[in-house]
Design a protein around this motif. Structure first.
Motif, PDB file in Angstrom:
ATOM      1  N   ILE A 110      25.940 -53.477  27.957  1.00  0.00           N
ATOM      2  CA  ILE A 110      25.436 -52.094  27.984  1.00  0.00           C
ATOM      3  C   ILE A 110      23.992 -52.065  28.488  1.00  0.00           C
ATOM      4  O   ILE A 110      23.628 -51.250  29.335  1.00  0.00           O
ATOM      5  CB  ILE A 110      25.554 -51.463  26.585  1.00  0.00           C
ATOM      6  CG1 ILE A 110      27.034 -51.205  26.253  1.00  0.00           C
ATOM      7  CG2 ILE A 110      24.749 -50.161  26.492  1.00  0.00           C
ATOM      8  CD1 ILE A 110      27.279 -50.820  24.803  1.00  0.00           C
ATOM      9  N   LEU A 130      36.188 -47.062  21.978  1.00  0.00           N
ATOM     10  CA  LEU A 130      35.903 -48.433  21.544  1.00  0.00           C
ATOM     11  C   LEU A 130      37.142 -49.010  20.875  1.00  0.00           C
ATOM     12  O   LEU A 130      37.692 -48.406  19.947  1.00  0.00           O
ATOM     13  CB  LEU A 130      34.732 -48.442  20.555  1.00  0.00           C
ATOM     14  CG  LEU A 130      34.414 -49.761  19.843  1.00  0.00           C
ATOM     15  CD1 LEU A 130      33.925 -50.808  20.842  1.00  0.00           C
ATOM     16  CD2 LEU A 130      33.367 -49.543  18.751  1.00  0.00           C
ATOM     17  N   LEU A 145      27.418 -46.476  19.636  1.00  0.00           N
ATOM     18  CA  LEU A 145      28.806 -46.838  19.903  1.00  0.00           C
ATOM     19  C   LEU A 145      29.477 -47.399  18.653  1.00  0.00           C
ATOM     20  O   LEU A 145      30.630 -47.062  18.348  1.00  0.00           O
ATOM     21  CB  LEU A 145      28.861 -47.858  21.044  1.00  0.00           C
ATOM     22  CG  LEU A 145      30.249 -48.386  21.419  1.00  0.00           C
ATOM     23  CD1 LEU A 145      31.124 -47.282  21.981  1.00  0.00           C
ATOM     24  CD2 LEU A 145      30.135 -49.524  22.433  1.00  0.00           C
ATOM     25  N   ASN A 150      28.707 -43.330  30.352  1.00  0.00           N
ATOM     26  CA  ASN A 150      29.375 -42.908  29.119  1.00  0.00           C
ATOM     27  C   ASN A 150      30.394 -43.954  28.697  1.00  0.00           C
ATOM     28  O   ASN A 150      31.030 -44.589  29.545  1.00  0.00           O
ATOM     29  CB  ASN A 150      30.117 -41.578  29.327  1.00  0.00           C
ATOM     30  CG  ASN A 150      29.205 -40.478  29.818  1.00  0.00           C
ATOM     31  OD1 ASN A 150      28.370 -39.981  29.082  1.00  0.00           O
ATOM     32  ND2 ASN A 150      29.370 -40.104  31.079  1.00  0.00           N
ATOM     33  N   VAL A 151      30.533 -44.135  27.401  1.00  0.00           N
ATOM     34  CA  VAL A 151      31.649 -44.905  26.851  1.00  0.00           C
ATOM     35  C   VAL A 151      32.491 -43.924  26.047  1.00  0.00           C
ATOM     36  O   VAL A 151      32.001 -43.282  25.114  1.00  0.00           O
ATOM     37  CB  VAL A 151      31.176 -46.077  25.977  1.00  0.00           C
ATOM     38  CG1 VAL A 151      32.373 -46.735  25.284  1.00  0.00           C
ATOM     39  CG2 VAL A 151      30.432 -47.111  26.828  1.00  0.00           C
ATOM     40  N   ASP A 198      32.303 -44.136  33.541  1.00  0.00           N
ATOM     41  CA  ASP A 198      33.014 -43.618  32.368  1.00  0.00           C
ATOM     42  C   ASP A 198      33.920 -44.742  31.873  1.00  0.00           C
ATOM     43  O   ASP A 198      34.971 -45.008  32.451  1.00  0.00           O
ATOM     44  CB  ASP A 198      33.819 -42.374  32.723  1.00  0.00           C
ATOM     45  CG  ASP A 198      32.921 -41.206  33.098  1.00  0.00           C
ATOM     46  OD1 ASP A 198      31.914 -40.988  32.405  1.00  0.00           O
ATOM     47  OD2 ASP A 198      33.216 -40.512  34.098  1.00  0.00           O
ATOM     48  N   ALA A 199      33.482 -45.396  30.821  1.00  0.00           N
ATOM     49  CA  ALA A 199      34.078 -46.674  30.441  1.00  0.00           C
ATOM     50  C   ALA A 199      34.714 -46.626  29.057  1.00  0.00           C
ATOM     51  O   ALA A 199      34.442 -45.741  28.240  1.00  0.00           O
ATOM     52  CB  ALA A 199      33.009 -47.769  30.465  1.00  0.00           C
ATOM     53  N   ALA A 200      35.551 -47.620  28.832  1.00  0.00           N
ATOM     54  CA  ALA A 200      36.006 -47.981  27.493  1.00  0.00           C
ATOM     55  C   ALA A 200      35.488 -49.380  27.208  1.00  0.00           C
ATOM     56  O   ALA A 200      35.301 -50.182  28.122  1.00  0.00           O
ATOM     57  CB  ALA A 200      37.527 -47.959  27.412  1.00  0.00           C
ATOM     58  N   VAL A 201      35.235 -49.684  25.944  1.00  0.00           N
ATOM     59  CA  VAL A 201      34.757 -51.001  25.531  1.00  0.00           C
ATOM     60  C   VAL A 201      35.800 -51.646  24.632  1.00  0.00           C
ATOM     61  O   VAL A 201      36.294 -51.021  23.685  1.00  0.00           O
ATOM     62  CB  VAL A 201      33.406 -50.901  24.791  1.00  0.00           C
ATOM     63  CG1 VAL A 201      33.086 -52.201  24.061  1.00  0.00           C
ATOM     64  CG2 VAL A 201      32.286 -50.564  25.765  1.00  0.00           C
ATOM     65  N   LEU A 244      35.167 -52.281  29.897  1.00  0.00           N
ATOM     66  CA  LEU A 244      34.175 -53.323  29.645  1.00  0.00           C
ATOM     67  C   LEU A 244      34.686 -54.177  28.492  1.00  0.00           C
ATOM     68  O   LEU A 244      34.691 -53.759  27.342  1.00  0.00           O
ATOM     69  CB  LEU A 244      32.822 -52.690  29.304  1.00  0.00           C
ATOM     70  CG  LEU A 244      32.330 -51.619  30.286  1.00  0.00           C
ATOM     71  CD1 LEU A 244      31.021 -51.011  29.798  1.00  0.00           C
ATOM     72  CD2 LEU A 244      32.182 -52.191  31.696  1.00  0.00           C
ATOM     73  N   LEU A 283      38.755 -42.471  32.703  1.00  0.00           N
ATOM     74  CA  LEU A 283      38.128 -43.786  32.785  1.00  0.00           C
ATOM     75  C   LEU A 283      38.082 -44.325  34.207  1.00  0.00           C
ATOM     76  O   LEU A 283      39.010 -44.142  34.987  1.00  0.00           O
ATOM     77  CB  LEU A 283      38.902 -44.790  31.916  1.00  0.00           C
ATOM     78  CG  LEU A 283      38.886 -44.584  30.398  1.00  0.00           C
ATOM     79  CD1 LEU A 283      39.799 -45.617  29.740  1.00  0.00           C
ATOM     80  CD2 LEU A 283      37.476 -44.707  29.845  1.00  0.00           C
ATOM     81  N   LYS A 298      31.684 -43.990  20.559  1.00  0.00           N
ATOM     82  CA  LYS A 298      31.366 -43.427  21.876  1.00  0.00           C
ATOM     83  C   LYS A 298      29.867 -43.544  22.115  1.00  0.00           C
ATOM     84  O   LYS A 298      29.081 -43.768  21.188  1.00  0.00           O
ATOM     85  CB  LYS A 298      31.772 -41.948  21.952  1.00  0.00           C
ATOM     86  CG  LYS A 298      33.258 -41.690  21.750  1.00  0.00           C
ATOM     87  CD  LYS A 298      33.553 -40.202  21.803  1.00  0.00           C
ATOM     88  CE  LYS A 298      35.045 -39.940  21.568  1.00  0.00           C
ATOM     89  NZ  LYS A 298      35.353 -38.480  21.616  1.00  0.00           N
TER      90      LYS A 298
END
Length: 417
Positions: free
Chosen positions: A214, A263, A245, A259-260, A193-196, A292, A288, A250
């Motif tokens: 990704i 952003l 995304l 999952n992201v 479970d990420a943030a970019v 990334l 989270l 997302k």
């Protein structure tokens, strides 16, 4: 023997972020999308010949031993660009070349004016670090039409730009290897479970690094679930997820537990990433487990934000590209998980070395790909000690300058001939 040569060719292409199509089969769909802003560094093994494209080459300078080089750069706003110019100047001095560096400060019109000024001053060659991948093409082509060859660095411009080639760390392949490592570090059954945090949307280097990251996660997780999964299928799915995304901020791939949730745009700087990460943590911090980040400076900004909310160790940080000494220190301490190699000094040195090789006829510069990416490599806690340069003047990792491969050489690798 032929089988062995083909196996070696495929291994070589994988090292450069390429994948050979199955012999006798239709081209994989991902290759039909080239060129694309989010696929810089992906090379179609059947890439077209560029010999007939007018590139103001070969060039006969007034004095080949005292080349005049005009260099226009995006910015000197962080150490990567400072080291880029340092490497270019030091290597130019080694050969007796003069290099006039102008800084566009992210302004396309200013960069175009600098290119036009270099034309007026009859430079032997112009180096451009593009502020805008599409808009700068017309300005590059004006220089070429005036008889001055152009080399780009850092970011591959639009395919219409008639450059000799672009010297850069392979943005897609670097991100891809980092993504694979993230998936391995997370473990097969742990949701990612990420943030970019991306530098600039619309920039080919930014988009390709994150798209590659990704796709690397997708590739690793698909192979964990199906050993026969195709790399090209993972690249295509990663590309489609990246498009989602970009549109929605997302993405969700529940079948591979990826999952992201947010952003952010970090503008390639620590402070920009700090602000973007703080906003994402405010909205999604409890969910989270990964951030990334596109580059090292943004990774360091994300680390500051995570520390500020007491989440260090709970939210792991991965950088698609970097190698700045401050980042290496944090990798050694275990505070940043991984980065892809991308040295400013290496890029600057490689650009001048290429110019020298081209003008001394040691390399044929007339049929090179738009992007000549360096072989990708990642830095983790297990190898960081070998990457840290004992020379404190090098603010990045220890590096070598790889040879530039022509289109015929790339094709030969693809077919095993």
């Amino acid at each position: 023997m032929r089988v062995a040569r083909r196996a070696l060719a495929v291994a070589t292409m994988l090292a450069f972020g390429m994948t050979a199509p199955m012999y006798g089969h239709a081209k994989a769909k991902i290759y039909t999308m080239l060129p694309n802003t989010a696929l810089s560094g992906v090379v179609d093994p059947a890439l077209p010949d560029r010999t007939a494209i007018h590139k103001a080459w070969p060039k006969q300078p007034a004095n080949a031993s005292q080349l005049k080089i005009g260099w226009t750069d995006i910015t000197l706003g962080n150490p990567w660009f400072v080291e880029l110019i340092k490497g270019a100047r030091q290597t130019s001095a080694k050969y007796g070349y003069s290099v006039d560096v102008q800084v566009a400060d992210g302004d396309l019109q200013r960069q175009c004016a600098q290119i036009d000024n270099f034309v007026t001053r009859k430079m032997d060659v112009i180096v451009v670090d593009p502020t805008d991948t599409l808009g700068v093409a017309a300005c590059i082509n004006r220089a070429v039409d005036a008889g001055i060859p152009v080399v780009t660095v850092g970011t591959t411009p639009d395919a219409n730009a008639r450059v000799l080639t672009t010297l850069l760390g392979n943005p897609y392949a670097s991100g891809f290897e980092v993504g694979q490592y993230v998936a391995k570090a997370a473990g097969k059954d742990t949701p990612i479970d990420a943030a970019v945090i991306i530098g600039v949307l619309g920039n080919s280097t930014s988009e390709s690094r994150i798209n590659g990251l990704i796709a690397g996660i997708v590739d690793a997780r698909m192979r964990e679930r199906s050993p026969n999964a195709s790399r090209e299928d993972a690249m295509l799915r990663g590309f489609e997820l990246f498009q989602t995304l970009k549109k929605t901020g997302k993405l969700s791939a529940p079948d591979i537990k990826f999952n992201v949730l947010g952003l952010g745009v970090g503008k390639w700087t620590e402070e920009g990433s700090l602000a973007a990460t703080e906003d994402i943590l405010s909205a999604n911090g409890d969910r989270l487990n990964f951030i990334l980040s596109e580059n090292d400076f943004m990774g360091l900004g994300a680390l500051r934000a995570v520390r500020n909310v007491g989440k260090q160790g709970k939210i792991r940080i991965a950088d698609a590209a970097g190698g700045y000494r401050g980042e290496l220190d944090q990798i050694k301490k275990g505070n940043i998980l991984v980065t892809g190699e991308n040295s400013g000094e290496q890029t600057g040195v490689a650009a001048i070395e290429f110019i020298h090789e081209a003008f001394t006829h040691r390399v044929d510069a007339n049929n090179l790909p738009m992007g000549s990416g360096f072989p990708p490599a990642i830095i983790t806690q297990s190898n960081v000690d070998q990457k840290i340069d004992p020379d404190p003047k090098n603010l990045f990792y220890k590096y070598t300058i790889p040879p530039i491969k022509s289109i015929p050489e790339i094709r030969a690798q693809a077919t095993g001939n």
